[in-house]
Design a protein around this motif. Sequence first.
Motif, PDB file in Angstrom:
ATOM      1  N   ALA A   1       3.679 -53.615  62.567  1.00 43.91           N
ATOM      2  CA  ALA A   1       3.332 -53.126  61.230  1.00 43.91           C
ATOM      3  C   ALA A   1       3.467 -54.217  60.170  1.00 43.91           C
ATOM      4  O   ALA A   1       3.080 -54.014  59.019  1.00 43.91           O
ATOM      5  CB  ALA A   1       4.224 -51.942  60.863  1.00 43.91           C
ATOM      6  N   PHE A   2       4.016 -55.385  60.522  1.00 41.08           N
ATOM      7  CA  PHE A   2       4.325 -56.423  59.538  1.00 41.08           C
ATOM      8  C   PHE A   2       3.200 -56.683  58.527  1.00 41.08           C
ATOM      9  O   PHE A   2       3.399 -56.596  57.320  1.00 41.08           O
ATOM     10  CB  PHE A   2       4.719 -57.731  60.241  1.00 41.08           C
ATOM     11  CG  PHE A   2       5.035 -58.841  59.275  1.00 41.08           C
ATOM     12  CD1 PHE A   2       6.229 -58.836  58.566  1.00 41.08           C
ATOM     13  CD2 PHE A   2       4.138 -59.876  59.054  1.00 41.08           C
ATOM     14  CE1 PHE A   2       6.516 -59.844  57.661  1.00 41.08           C
ATOM     15  CE2 PHE A   2       4.413 -60.886  58.150  1.00 41.08           C
ATOM     16  CZ  PHE A   2       5.611 -60.873  57.449  1.00 41.08           C
ATOM     17  N   GLY A   3       2.011 -57.012  59.007  1.00 43.51           N
ATOM     18  CA  GLY A   3       0.905 -57.349  58.111  1.00 43.51           C
ATOM     19  C   GLY A   3       0.500 -56.195  57.215  1.00 43.51           C
ATOM     20  O   GLY A   3       0.177 -56.378  56.038  1.00 43.51           O
ATOM     21  N   VAL A   4       0.533 -54.993  57.770  1.00 44.87           N
ATOM     22  CA  VAL A   4       0.183 -53.785  57.021  1.00 44.87           C
ATOM     23  C   VAL A   4       1.213 -53.534  55.912  1.00 44.87           C
ATOM     24  O   VAL A   4       0.859 -53.196  54.782  1.00 44.87           O
ATOM     25  CB  VAL A   4       0.095 -52.587  57.998  1.00 44.87           C
ATOM     26  CG1 VAL A   4      -0.015 -51.274  57.275  1.00 44.87           C
ATOM     27  CG2 VAL A   4      -1.084 -52.787  58.956  1.00 44.87           C
ATOM     28  N   LEU A   5       2.488 -53.718  56.241  1.00 48.51           N
ATOM     29  CA  LEU A   5       3.555 -53.540  55.244  1.00 48.51           C
ATOM     30  C   LEU A   5       3.378 -54.522  54.082  1.00 48.51           C
ATOM     31  O   LEU A   5       3.512 -54.154  52.915  1.00 48.51           O
ATOM     32  CB  LEU A   5       4.935 -53.741  55.881  1.00 48.51           C
ATOM     33  CG  LEU A   5       5.388 -52.703  56.897  1.00 48.51           C
ATOM     34  CD1 LEU A   5       6.686 -53.153  57.584  1.00 48.51           C
ATOM     35  CD2 LEU A   5       5.585 -51.344  56.239  1.00 48.51           C
TER      36      LEU A   5
END
Length: 158
Positions: free
Chosen positions: A27-31
Amino acid sequence: MELEKLFQNAKRIVICGIGNDIRGDDAFGVLVAERLKELVKKENVLVLNCGEVPENYTGRIAEFKPDLVVFIDAVDFGGKHGELVVADPEGTLGEAVSTHGLPLKFITRFMKTMVNAEFVLIGCQPRLMGLFEEPTEVIKEKAELLAEAIAEILNSQG
């Protein structure tokens, strides 16, 4: 990591958060993208939450006519959990097919036929990427810190 240098000469910037928010640290990039949407409100910056399909956003990116495209994604580069890396998405890190369809390497090559822009990948080393897992606290913190750092740079530019 010299974030300022990445953005210093860019006039029109697209930031693409890539990832799957039900696969733990992926989820890193989405967060980062979702937080940047709250923090940066500038006409010359387009922030996209591309989810798992950045290739579906190539038209929107091209229409924006950026001179810098930044991909933000969880990338397993053998680093320490939560460690950040800045890389060329056409290089070896761009070959990582995490949970996404097309490797960034191919998306970048395709995009270069459409726009005259610089392409950069900011990757973060994940630990947990199982289905229906929450992102770890380390990843949530890194995403928040990166979003704030990018927002500060972008908001301070003319």
